[in-house]
Enzyme design. Structure first.
Site, PDB file in Angstrom:
ATOM      1  N   SER A 160       0.745  -1.162  -0.153  1.00 53.46           N
ATOM      2  CA  SER A 160      -0.077   0.146   0.029  1.00 53.46           C
ATOM      3  C   SER A 160       0.878   1.337  -0.001  1.00 53.46           C
ATOM      4  O   SER A 160       1.946   1.146   0.625  1.00 53.46           O
ATOM      5  CB  SER A 160      -0.945  -0.029   1.437  1.00 53.46           C
ATOM      6  OG  SER A 160      -1.371   1.286   1.502  1.00 53.46           O
ATOM      7  N   TYR A 181      -2.005  -1.140  11.074  1.00 56.14           N
ATOM      8  CA  TYR A 181      -2.212  -1.955   9.951  1.00 56.14           C
ATOM      9  C   TYR A 181      -1.021  -1.572   8.762  1.00 56.14           C
ATOM     10  O   TYR A 181      -0.552  -2.414   8.025  1.00 56.14           O
ATOM     11  CB  TYR A 181      -3.736  -1.411   9.030  1.00 56.14           C
ATOM     12  CG  TYR A 181      -3.644  -1.584   7.599  1.00 56.14           C
ATOM     13  CD1 TYR A 181      -3.993  -2.915   7.166  1.00 56.14           C
ATOM     14  CD2 TYR A 181      -3.563  -0.541   6.786  1.00 56.14           C
ATOM     15  CE1 TYR A 181      -3.925  -3.082   5.621  1.00 56.14           C
ATOM     16  CE2 TYR A 181      -3.546  -0.710   5.555  1.00 56.14           C
ATOM     17  CZ  TYR A 181      -3.697  -1.841   4.773  1.00 56.14           C
ATOM     18  OH  TYR A 181      -3.954  -2.190   3.524  1.00 56.14           O
ATOM     19  N   LYS A 228       1.993  -3.702   6.656  1.00 54.55           N
ATOM     20  CA  LYS A 228       2.530  -3.825   5.306  1.00 54.55           C
ATOM     21  C   LYS A 228       3.954  -3.371   5.084  1.00 54.55           C
ATOM     22  O   LYS A 228       4.777  -3.922   4.462  1.00 54.55           O
ATOM     23  CB  LYS A 228       1.601  -2.739   4.529  1.00 54.55           C
ATOM     24  CG  LYS A 228       0.219  -2.887   4.417  1.00 54.55           C
ATOM     25  CD  LYS A 228      -0.056  -4.181   3.605  1.00 54.55           C
ATOM     26  CE  LYS A 228      -1.193  -4.826   3.596  1.00 54.55           C
ATOM     27  NZ  LYS A 228      -1.341  -6.281   3.081  1.00 54.55           N
TER      28      LYS A 228
HETATM   29  P1  NAD Z   1     -10.667  -7.247   1.360  1.00 49.80           P
HETATM   30  O1  NAD Z   1     -10.915  -7.395   2.848  1.00 49.80           O
HETATM   31  O2  NAD Z   1     -11.771  -6.770   0.456  1.00 49.80           O
HETATM   32  O3  NAD Z   1     -10.360  -8.731   1.114  1.00 49.80           O
HETATM   33  C1  NAD Z   1      -9.443  -9.565   1.582  1.00 49.80           C
HETATM   34  C2  NAD Z   1      -9.687 -10.802   1.464  1.00 49.80           C
HETATM   35  O4  NAD Z   1      -9.195 -11.737   2.482  1.00 49.80           O
HETATM   36  C3  NAD Z   1     -11.296 -10.902   1.814  1.00 49.80           C
HETATM   37  O5  NAD Z   1     -12.265 -11.922   1.061  1.00 49.80           O
HETATM   38  C4  NAD Z   1     -11.240 -11.956   3.454  1.00 49.80           C
HETATM   39  O6  NAD Z   1     -12.171 -12.655   3.636  1.00 49.80           O
HETATM   40  C5  NAD Z   1     -10.081 -12.622   2.935  1.00 49.80           C
HETATM   41  N1  NAD Z   1      -9.000 -12.986   4.239  1.00 49.80           N
HETATM   42  C6  NAD Z   1      -8.655 -12.176   5.130  1.00 49.80           C
HETATM   43  N2  NAD Z   1      -7.992 -12.609   6.170  1.00 49.80           N
HETATM   44  C7  NAD Z   1      -7.832 -14.002   5.658  1.00 49.80           C
HETATM   45  C8  NAD Z   1      -7.419 -15.139   6.091  1.00 49.80           C
HETATM   46  N3  NAD Z   1      -6.467 -15.130   7.283  1.00 49.80           N
HETATM   47  N4  NAD Z   1      -7.600 -16.378   5.535  1.00 49.80           N
HETATM   48  C9  NAD Z   1      -8.226 -16.518   4.178  1.00 49.80           C
HETATM   49  N5  NAD Z   1      -8.646 -15.342   3.768  1.00 49.80           N
HETATM   50  C10 NAD Z   1      -8.639 -14.253   4.376  1.00 49.80           C
HETATM   51  O7  NAD Z   1      -9.736  -6.367   1.279  1.00 49.80           O
HETATM   52  P2  NAD Z   1      -9.029  -5.748  -0.527  1.00 49.80           P
HETATM   53  O8  NAD Z   1      -9.415  -4.356  -0.271  1.00 49.80           O
HETATM   54  O9  NAD Z   1      -9.503  -6.509  -1.620  1.00 49.80           O
HETATM   55  O10 NAD Z   1      -7.623  -5.624  -0.154  1.00 49.80           O
HETATM   56  C11 NAD Z   1      -6.628  -6.789  -0.515  1.00 49.80           C
HETATM   57  C12 NAD Z   1      -5.287  -6.363  -0.094  1.00 49.80           C
HETATM   58  O11 NAD Z   1      -4.860  -5.213  -0.667  1.00 49.80           O
HETATM   59  C13 NAD Z   1      -5.111  -6.389   1.252  1.00 49.80           C
HETATM   60  O12 NAD Z   1      -3.940  -7.200   1.640  1.00 49.80           O
HETATM   61  C14 NAD Z   1      -5.026  -4.918   1.648  1.00 49.80           C
HETATM   62  O13 NAD Z   1      -4.429  -4.727   2.847  1.00 49.80           O
HETATM   63  C15 NAD Z   1      -4.134  -4.403   0.602  1.00 49.80           C
HETATM   64  N6  NAD Z   1      -4.526  -2.884   0.150  1.00 49.80           N
HETATM   65  C16 NAD Z   1      -5.951  -2.560  -0.150  1.00 49.80           C
HETATM   66  C17 NAD Z   1      -6.312  -1.254  -0.468  1.00 49.80           C
HETATM   67  C18 NAD Z   1      -7.628  -0.884  -0.488  1.00 49.80           C
HETATM   68  O14 NAD Z   1      -7.920   0.703  -0.591  1.00 49.80           O
HETATM   69  N7  NAD Z   1      -8.666  -1.580  -0.744  1.00 49.80           N
HETATM   70  C19 NAD Z   1      -5.276  -0.290  -0.545  1.00 49.80           C
HETATM   71  C20 NAD Z   1      -3.706  -0.564  -0.434  1.00 49.80           C
HETATM   72  C21 NAD Z   1      -3.512  -2.262  -0.074  1.00 49.80           C
HETATM   73  C1  UD1 Z   2      -7.093   4.682   4.042  1.00 48.57           C
HETATM   74  C2  UD1 Z   2      -6.135   4.401   4.865  1.00 48.57           C
HETATM   75  C3  UD1 Z   2      -4.902   3.525   4.075  1.00 48.57           C
HETATM   76  C4  UD1 Z   2      -5.521   2.497   3.528  1.00 48.57           C
HETATM   77  C5  UD1 Z   2      -6.565   2.829   2.487  1.00 48.57           C
HETATM   78  C6  UD1 Z   2      -7.368   1.572   1.814  1.00 48.57           C
HETATM   79  C7  UD1 Z   2      -6.084   6.018   6.639  1.00 48.57           C
HETATM   80  C8  UD1 Z   2      -5.494   7.151   7.400  1.00 48.57           C
HETATM   81  N1  UD1 Z   2      -5.688   5.433   5.584  1.00 48.57           N
HETATM   82  O1  UD1 Z   2      -6.499   5.656   2.990  1.00 48.57           O
HETATM   83  O2  UD1 Z   2      -3.959   3.205   5.285  1.00 48.57           O
HETATM   84  O3  UD1 Z   2      -4.387   1.726   2.795  1.00 48.57           O
HETATM   85  O4  UD1 Z   2      -7.643   3.713   3.359  1.00 48.57           O
HETATM   86  O5  UD1 Z   2      -8.045   0.966   2.783  1.00 48.57           O
HETATM   87  O6  UD1 Z   2      -7.192   5.513   6.966  1.00 48.57           O
HETATM   88  N2  UD1 Z   2     -12.674  10.852   3.721  1.00 48.57           N
HETATM   89  C9  UD1 Z   2     -13.768  11.839   3.697  1.00 48.57           C
HETATM   90  N3  UD1 Z   2     -14.939  11.373   4.548  1.00 48.57           N
HETATM   91  C10 UD1 Z   2     -15.257   9.997   4.686  1.00 48.57           C
HETATM   92  C11 UD1 Z   2     -14.214   8.964   4.321  1.00 48.57           C
HETATM   93  C12 UD1 Z   2     -12.901   9.723   3.672  1.00 48.57           C
HETATM   94  O7  UD1 Z   2     -13.638  13.060   3.715  1.00 48.57           O
HETATM   95  O8  UD1 Z   2     -16.144   9.822   4.986  1.00 48.57           O
HETATM   96  C13 UD1 Z   2     -11.723  11.614   2.695  1.00 48.57           C
HETATM   97  C14 UD1 Z   2     -10.404  11.265   3.753  1.00 48.57           C
HETATM   98  O9  UD1 Z   2     -10.248  12.316   4.662  1.00 48.57           O
HETATM   99  C15 UD1 Z   2      -9.131  11.281   2.968  1.00 48.57           C
HETATM  100  C16 UD1 Z   2      -9.978  10.465   1.395  1.00 48.57           C
HETATM  101  O10 UD1 Z   2     -11.272  11.241   1.613  1.00 48.57           O
HETATM  102  O11 UD1 Z   2      -8.642  12.207   2.535  1.00 48.57           O
HETATM  103  C17 UD1 Z   2      -9.759   9.225   1.078  1.00 48.57           C
HETATM  104  O12 UD1 Z   2     -10.092   8.484   2.329  1.00 48.57           O
HETATM  105  P1  UD1 Z   2     -10.128   6.959   2.405  1.00 48.57           P
HETATM  106  O13 UD1 Z   2     -10.927   6.302   1.191  1.00 48.57           O
HETATM  107  O14 UD1 Z   2     -10.367   6.516   3.784  1.00 48.57           O
HETATM  108  O15 UD1 Z   2      -8.625   6.646   1.928  1.00 48.57           O
HETATM  109  P2  UD1 Z   2      -6.962   7.092   2.788  1.00 48.57           P
HETATM  110  O16 UD1 Z   2      -7.332   7.743   3.764  1.00 48.57           O
HETATM  111  O17 UD1 Z   2      -6.486   7.393   1.646  1.00 48.57           O
END
Ligand code: NAD
Ligand code: UD1
Length: 338
Positions: A126, A151, A155
């Site tokens: 991330s 969290y 990462k």
């Molecule tokens: P998500 O929660 O939608 O998907 C994660 C999946 O993993 C889920 O289906 C959950 O049931 C499964 N899971 C969790 N723990 C498990 C375990 N112990 N065994 C088997 N399955 C398990 O999340 P996502 O948004 O798809 O994120 C996927 C990856 O990307 C994660 O590692 C997350 O940290 C990373 N990531 C996500 C974002 C984002 O904004 N969505 C941003 C940066 C990094």
């Molecule tokens: C957040 C996490 C980041 C994680 C990512 C994906 C934090 C500080 N960071 O990123 O670690 O990888 O989610 O899960 O939580 N916002 C509003 N109102 C809302 C929600 C969000 O104004 O109700 C704003 C936030 O202040 C931010 C932007 O929208 O500026 C994006 O927010 P968000 O979607 O939560 O993502 P990140 O904060 O970038």
């Protein structure tokens, strides 16, 4: 020969979109998920989109025996490791849950890969590893900062564990994909982001507010030193993020025996919260109920990706616009809540 790819967390938000891309590119994904943050019905939706039977194993990534079963049954060529917990606030309340699932889970996987001689790994990282950057336009050489949350810590440590192993001679090929802000949903509106309870992330909060499930969106902070005082992020369509994983697998196949690459997955363009609201209203014709609220603790004012390395090493770049992503998120939300 068709390559078998183990996709941990393959029923989740990014994982499910990646499964679609993998199938469309001729790979054979094997999903491992415990459905702690997703539903088994996602597998049905994946079958509907791909018109193909999906191999899905219900199990936990911290369970060595599950890997032994999978690795013995299928000759796995590579693993994409999505499975993790990802709620920043919850991680502050319960760091051990995050250390266990995200770090112990990674270690159990790595040990299983070693036992079964599987050497290719794509790891979900991330932009949180850059913390609050001095230069908001971050490339992969930007300094990694002490994370704001447990969290984020998992990462960073996950990346460092993998880096350490490779640097000390472990014959593994690893790509660390540092996602910026994935948003949107599959254009079919059959899969998308489904947060449990009250959403933390911006886009689901917006779509739920527009549908009346939430009364009002709070815009956290209007006095940041940014284009309009609200935070700026690099929002990227989840299908583009998914596509990057297919490119990462190709890169792994062509890489030296022992290597690790960190690659930003973003568009290179920043969008403020107010701009997102305007795009949403323009694209959907729905007027959003929102107000300014105090800053959210731990928020980085502005960050977006320098995505040149993805272009050069993965031959990948984002193809969807933020408007596309917002439209797709809306179509998905409407369908989900029906
Ligand atoms: P998500 O929660 O939608 O998907 C994660 C999946 O993993 C889920 O289906 C959950 O049931 C499964 N899971 C969790 N723990 C498990 C375990 N112990 N065994 C088997 N399955 C398990 O999340 P996502 O948004 O798809 O994120 C996927 C990856 O990307 C994660 O590692 C997350 O940290 C990373 N990531 C996500 C974002 C984002 O904004 N969505 C941003 C940066 C990094
Ligand atoms: C957040 C996490 C980041 C994680 C990512 C994906 C934090 C500080 N960071 O990123 O670690 O990888 O989610 O899960 O939580 N916002 C509003 N109102 C809302 C929600 C969000 O104004 O109700 C704003 C936030 O202040 C931010 C932007 O929208 O500026 C994006 O927010 P968000 O979607 O939560 O993502 P990140 O904060 O970038």
């Amino acid at each position: 020969m068709t390559k078998n790819i183990l996709v941990t967390g393959g029923a989740g938000y990014i994982g499910s979109h990646t499964v679609v891309e993998l199938i469309q590119h001729g790979f054979n994904p094997i999903v491992l998920d415990n459905f702690s943050n997703s539903r088994p019905s996602v597998i049905d939706s994946l079958e509907e989109i791909t018109q193909q039977k999906i191999i899905s194993v219900t199990g936990d990534c911290r369970d060595a025996a599950v890997y032994d079963l999978i690795f013995s049954k299928y000759k796995i060529d590579a693993v994409i490791h999505f499975a993790a917990d990802k709620a920043v606030g919850e991680s502050v309340q319960n760091p051990l849950k995050y250390f266990d699932n995200n770090l112990n889970g990674l270690m159990v996987l790595l040990a299983a890969m070693e036992r079964h001689d599987v050497k290719h790994l794509v790891f979900s990282s991330s932009c949180t590893v850059y913390g609050n950057p001095d230069n908001v336009y971050v490339d992969e050489n930007s300094p990694l900062k002490s994370p704001e949350s447990p969290y984020g810590f998992t990462k960073l440590v996950g990346e460092q564990m993998l880096d350490n192993m490779v640097r000390h001679g472990k014959k593994m090929r690893v790509v660390l994909l540092r996602y910026f802000n994935p948003i949107g949903a599959h254009p079919s509106a059959l899969i998308g982001e489904r947060p449990q309870g009250i959403p933390n992330n911006l886009l689901p909060y917006i779509t739920q507010t527009a549908l009346g499930i939430r009364a009002e969106l709070s815009v956290f902070g209007n006095d940041y030193d940014t284009i309009d005082g609200t935070c700026v992020r690099d929002y990227i369509h989840v299908c583009d993020v998914a596509d990057a994983h297919v490119s990462a697998l190709t890169l792994l196949s062509a890489s030296p025996d022992s290597c690790i690459e960190a690659i930003n997955i973003g568009t290179g363009k920043g969008t403020s919260v107010l701009e997102i609201i305007r795009i949403f209203e323009r694209e959907t014709g729905v007027s959003l109920n929102w107000k300014f609220a105090p800053r959210r603790e731990g928020d980085v004012p502005e960050i977006y990706a320098k995505a040149d390395k993805a272009l050069h090493t993965l031959n990948w770049k984002a193809t969807y616009s933020v408007s596309d992503a917002v439209k797709h998120a809306w179509e998905w939300e409407k369908k989900t809540q029906n």
